[in-house]
Design a protein around this motif. Structure first.
Motif, PDB file in Angstrom:
ATOM      1  N   LEU A  69      13.331  37.970   1.992  1.00 22.15           N
ATOM      2  CA  LEU A  69      14.525  37.507   0.332  1.00 22.15           C
ATOM      3  C   LEU A  69      14.583  38.530  -0.076  1.00 22.15           C
ATOM      4  CD1 LEU A  69      10.487  36.172  -0.305  1.00 22.15           C
ATOM      5  CD2 LEU A  69      12.308  34.783   0.069  1.00 22.15           C
ATOM      6  N   ARG A  70      14.469  39.390   0.052  1.00 20.73           N
ATOM      7  CA  ARG A  70      15.045  40.839  -0.797  1.00 20.73           C
ATOM      8  C   ARG A  70      17.016  40.903  -0.148  1.00 20.73           C
ATOM      9  NH1 ARG A  70      10.933  45.435   0.834  1.00 20.73           N
ATOM     10  NH2 ARG A  70       9.324  45.870  -1.132  1.00 20.73           N
ATOM     11  N   ALA A 108      -0.892  46.647   1.867  1.00 22.95           N
ATOM     12  CA  ALA A 108       1.141  46.619   1.664  1.00 22.95           C
ATOM     13  C   ALA A 108       1.772  45.205   1.344  1.00 22.95           C
ATOM     14  CB  ALA A 108       1.245  47.922   2.194  1.00 22.95           C
ATOM     15  N   ALA A 109       1.947  45.105   2.732  1.00 23.51           N
ATOM     16  CA  ALA A 109       2.661  43.408   2.649  1.00 23.51           C
ATOM     17  C   ALA A 109       2.523  42.699   1.868  1.00 23.51           C
ATOM     18  CB  ALA A 109       2.747  43.485   4.374  1.00 23.51           C
ATOM     19  N   LEU A 110       1.338  42.208   1.523  1.00 23.98           N
ATOM     20  CA  LEU A 110       0.885  41.191   0.346  1.00 23.98           C
ATOM     21  C   LEU A 110       1.617  41.737  -0.953  1.00 23.98           C
ATOM     22  CD1 LEU A 110      -2.486  39.866   1.481  1.00 23.98           C
ATOM     23  CD2 LEU A 110      -0.354  38.440   1.067  1.00 23.98           C
ATOM     24  N   TRP A 111       1.424  43.039  -0.768  1.00 24.15           N
ATOM     25  CA  TRP A 111       1.855  43.547  -2.771  1.00 24.15           C
ATOM     26  C   TRP A 111       3.733  43.793  -2.751  1.00 24.15           C
ATOM     27  CZ3 TRP A 111       4.978  48.003  -2.875  1.00 24.15           C
ATOM     28  CH2 TRP A 111       5.066  48.545  -4.042  1.00 24.15           C
ATOM     29  N   SER A 112       4.114  44.097  -1.039  1.00 23.28           N
ATOM     30  CA  SER A 112       5.353  43.671  -1.418  1.00 23.28           C
ATOM     31  C   SER A 112       6.124  42.199  -0.814  1.00 23.28           C
ATOM     32  CB  SER A 112       5.794  44.540  -0.474  1.00 23.28           C
ATOM     33  OG  SER A 112       7.147  45.069   0.085  1.00 23.28           O
ATOM     34  N   LEU A 113       5.570  41.508  -0.806  1.00 24.86           N
ATOM     35  CA  LEU A 113       6.199  40.060  -0.815  1.00 24.86           C
ATOM     36  C   LEU A 113       5.536  39.918  -1.968  1.00 24.86           C
ATOM     37  CD1 LEU A 113       6.756  37.310   0.576  1.00 24.86           C
ATOM     38  CD2 LEU A 113       4.390  37.206   0.771  1.00 24.86           C
ATOM     39  N   GLU A 114       4.572  40.364  -3.174  1.00 21.58           N
ATOM     40  CA  GLU A 114       4.774  39.554  -4.420  1.00 21.58           C
ATOM     41  C   GLU A 114       5.904  40.055  -4.839  1.00 21.58           C
ATOM     42  OE1 GLU A 114       1.216  39.582  -8.190  1.00 21.58           O
ATOM     43  OE2 GLU A 114       0.491  38.772  -6.137  1.00 21.58           O
ATOM     44  N   ARG A 115       6.130  41.295  -5.043  1.00 19.25           N
ATOM     45  CA  ARG A 115       7.603  41.115  -5.744  1.00 19.25           C
ATOM     46  C   ARG A 115       8.838  40.857  -5.487  1.00 19.25           C
ATOM     47  NH1 ARG A 115       2.916  43.808  -6.477  1.00 19.25           N
ATOM     48  NH2 ARG A 115       2.613  44.967  -8.342  1.00 19.25           N
ATOM     49  N   ALA A 116       8.702  40.475  -3.912  1.00 14.77           N
ATOM     50  CA  ALA A 116      10.316  40.322  -3.581  1.00 14.77           C
ATOM     51  C   ALA A 116      10.547  38.945  -3.888  1.00 14.77           C
ATOM     52  CB  ALA A 116       9.864  40.462  -1.938  1.00 14.77           C
ATOM     53  N   ALA A 119      11.246  38.753  -7.630  1.00 12.50           N
ATOM     54  CA  ALA A 119      12.649  38.892  -7.519  1.00 12.50           C
ATOM     55  C   ALA A 119      13.957  38.235  -7.324  1.00 12.50           C
ATOM     56  CB  ALA A 119      13.356  40.780  -6.940  1.00 12.50           C
ATOM     57  N   TRP A 120      13.520  37.568  -5.886  1.00 14.25           N
ATOM     58  CA  TRP A 120      14.410  36.556  -4.881  1.00 14.25           C
ATOM     59  C   TRP A 120      14.047  35.473  -5.944  1.00 14.25           C
ATOM     60  CZ3 TRP A 120      13.020  31.694  -4.694  1.00 14.25           C
ATOM     61  CH2 TRP A 120      14.307  31.385  -3.405  1.00 14.25           C
ATOM     62  N   ALA A 121      12.991  35.155  -6.509  1.00  9.94           N
ATOM     63  CA  ALA A 121      13.371  33.856  -7.465  1.00  9.94           C
ATOM     64  C   ALA A 121      14.029  33.749  -8.488  1.00  9.94           C
ATOM     65  CB  ALA A 121      11.822  33.345  -8.596  1.00  9.94           C
ATOM     66  N   GLU A 122      13.847  35.294  -9.202  1.00  8.54           N
ATOM     67  CA  GLU A 122      15.571  35.257 -10.908  1.00  8.54           C
ATOM     68  C   GLU A 122      16.606  35.224 -10.238  1.00  8.54           C
ATOM     69  OE1 GLU A 122      15.592  39.178 -12.698  1.00  8.54           O
ATOM     70  OE2 GLU A 122      13.948  38.921 -12.393  1.00  8.54           O
ATOM     71  N   SER A 123      16.837  35.941  -8.778  1.00 11.04           N
ATOM     72  CA  SER A 123      17.952  36.004  -8.374  1.00 11.04           C
ATOM     73  C   SER A 123      19.032  34.930  -7.966  1.00 11.04           C
ATOM     74  CB  SER A 123      18.276  36.665  -7.147  1.00 11.04           C
ATOM     75  OG  SER A 123      19.454  36.735  -6.504  1.00 11.04           O
ATOM     76  N   VAL A 124      17.972  34.509  -7.740  1.00 12.62           N
ATOM     77  CA  VAL A 124      17.957  32.892  -6.461  1.00 12.62           C
ATOM     78  C   VAL A 124      18.293  31.673  -8.048  1.00 12.62           C
ATOM     79  CG1 VAL A 124      17.431  30.541  -5.431  1.00 12.62           C
ATOM     80  CG2 VAL A 124      17.197  32.844  -4.867  1.00 12.62           C
ATOM     81  N   THR A 125      18.161  32.302  -9.049  1.00 13.73           N
ATOM     82  CA  THR A 125      17.920  31.000 -10.283  1.00 13.73           C
ATOM     83  C   THR A 125      19.541  31.419 -11.022  1.00 13.73           C
ATOM     84  OG1 THR A 125      14.604  31.076 -10.160  1.00 13.73           O
ATOM     85  CG2 THR A 125      16.602  30.496 -12.417  1.00 13.73           C
ATOM     86  N   ALA A 126      19.436  32.285 -11.391  1.00 16.40           N
ATOM     87  CA  ALA A 126      21.064  32.946 -11.931  1.00 16.40           C
ATOM     88  C   ALA A 126      21.854  32.185 -11.023  1.00 16.40           C
ATOM     89  CB  ALA A 126      20.150  34.620 -11.719  1.00 16.40           C
ATOM     90  N   ALA A 127      21.864  32.722  -9.416  1.00 16.86           N
ATOM     91  CA  ALA A 127      23.295  32.074  -8.676  1.00 16.86           C
ATOM     92  C   ALA A 127      22.563  30.317  -8.783  1.00 16.86           C
ATOM     93  CB  ALA A 127      22.076  32.957  -6.639  1.00 16.86           C
ATOM     94  N   LEU A 128      22.229  30.126  -8.898  1.00 19.65           N
ATOM     95  CA  LEU A 128      22.541  28.529  -8.485  1.00 19.65           C
ATOM     96  C   LEU A 128      23.409  28.053 -10.721  1.00 19.65           C
ATOM     97  CD1 LEU A 128      18.825  28.177  -7.579  1.00 19.65           C
ATOM     98  CD2 LEU A 128      20.555  26.691  -6.834  1.00 19.65           C
TER      99      LEU A 128
END
Length: 174
Positions: A69-70, A108-116, A119-128
């Protein structure tokens, strides 16, 4: 040209049942739900469970989803913000080795996934909205909507892998 998406996995995906005809907005919702789904699957588990046919632990799969995702969020942002549309492939197994995925703590993996995922949703929405089209080195043109579906499949498919691990480990609730 490298096969990818439905042409590689089938429609629906022969493993996890992912249906490729979903809209980009539905793909975004799937990705946004990955952290909660992962938390639910792994409640009361260690994240270090194993399956004899799979090389990664549940926490490792979460870490892979996060890195994927990142990676794609960054690529889409680069194209949208600077016009850098040419993107290379990457080897997820080398990433796993470099980051020692199987040693990452599940919390830690769950914490990181939530943030990723955020950020991914924000980036994809803007790219769309901007109509971004990447030029992938081995896949060719990758529209933002293609990336959204591919990444939603990756997350969905690897949560299915986690379910398989937990069933094999004899843990209920999967």
């Amino acid at each position: 040209m490298e096969k990818w998406g439905a042409s590689l996995y089938g429609n629906p995906c022969g493993g996890c049942g992912f249906e490729w005809s979903l809209t980009p907005e539905e793909a975004i919702r799937i990705v946004e739900g990955l952290p909660a789904h992962g938390r639910g699957l792994l409640a009361g588990r260690t994240g270090y469970e194993r399956h004899p046919d799979l090389g990664w632990t549940p926490a490792a799969y979460l870490s892979h989803i996060t890195d994927n995702l990142r990676n794609w969020a960054e690529r889409l942002a680069g194209a949208r913000l600077s016009g850098a549309v040419d993107v290379p492939g990457y080897d997820p197994d080398l990433m796993a080795e470099g980051r020692n995925y199987n040693e990452i703590a599940m919390a830690a993996a769950l914490w990181s996934l939530e943030r990723a995922a955020d950020a991914w949703a924000e980036s994809v929405t803007a790219a769309l909205a901007a109509g971004v089209v990447l030029r992938h080195a081995t896949r060719g043109a990758q529209r933002a909507e293609d990336v959204a579906r591919n990444n939603a499949h990756d997350g969905h498919h690897h949560l299915w892998d986690i379910e398989r691990i937990l069933r094999c480990a004899g843990q209920p609730g999967s």
